[in-house]
Write a protein that holds these residues in place. Sequence first.
Motif: not given
Length: 139
Positions: A83, A87, A100, A103
């Motif tokens: 992401c 991530h 995500c 996130c």
Amino acid sequence: MTNGYRLIHDELKDRRGSAIGLPCAAPDCRRLADGWGLVGEASHYGEDSMGRAVRWSNDLNDYAPLCDSHNNLLDRGGDWLYCPNGHYRATFGTHRNGRCKGCTRDSLRARYADPEYRARANARRRELAAARRTNGEPR
Ligand SMILES: [Zn+2]
Ligand SMILES: [Zn+2]
């Protein structure tokens, strides 16, 4: 105002035909594409006719057939593996809307780490409990 996003999508349809129903180009995806999606670098940022933020490239080769969920995923930035905040997608997973999960978790953590946020959340909870009591509802 000329909308570059609209123009490139019209040109894609003219030159490469419709992407709808082609296999999604994302790795390991078995769904069919819902349209063309940007898989290369975006060179332009703007808004579509509905005022949504969009990004595009004027190179037709930067597009591939994508299903809705993979289109959403790339629209939010990053690439197939990571992401935009780094991530690893296979570990963290992705919400249906393309956001995500890593996130989301980080932003929740940041919020709860903020004492003002916690104070507001606690005050709100007390208000609700008080309202329930005055309404005579069971606790
Ligand atoms: Zn897909
Ligand atoms: Zn993330």
